[in-house]
Design a protein around this motif. Structure first.
Motif: not given
Length: 126
Positions: A12-13, A124, A126, A15-18, A67, A82, A84-85
């Motif tokens: 995931v990039q 994580v 980019s 700032g993304g979520s999983l 987060r 969960q 996030n961020s």
């Protein structure tokens, strides 16, 4: 056979979520505390979060507070994380495990936990 199986990891990039899942078999989660840990090569296993599946109380490491959110679905015998961020520093293999002897969360000492799953990789980048 008592078993925990993690899933939901991936790439995931920033700032993304999983959302990770920890599915239990061979026992009912409804009487235990379940911890989430993570580990990167060369470092010790680090506690991330914990939830008491009996009363829903939770605990978080400072690095993930605000987060990450841990939850449980006792009917599905599954605990979720969960995330996030997400940040590159969150990259790790994530594990869930059962806290022995207590149904409430009580710290993140790996030796206090049993029935570790096989882990799921979270990357994580980019």
């Amino acid at each position: 056979q008592v078993q925990l199986v993690e899933s939901g990891g991936g790439l995931v990039q920033p700032g993304g979520s999983l959302r990770l899942s920890c599915a239990a078999s061979g026992f009912s989660l409804g009487y235990f505390a379940i911890g989430w840990f993570r580990q990167v090569p060369g470092k010790e296993r680090e506690g991330v979060s914990c939830i008491s599946t009996r009363d829903g109380t939770t605990d978080y490491a400072d690095a993930v507070k605000g987060r990450f959110t841990v939850s449980r679905d006792n009917a599905k015998n599954t605990v979720y994380l969960q995330m996030n961020s997400l940040e590159p520093e969150d990259t790790a293999v994530y594990y869930c495990a059962v806290l022995r002897s207590k149904y409430y969360c009580s710290g993140f000492v790996p030796d206090d936990y049993s029935y570790w799953g096989q882990g799921t990789q979270v990357t994580v980048s980019s």
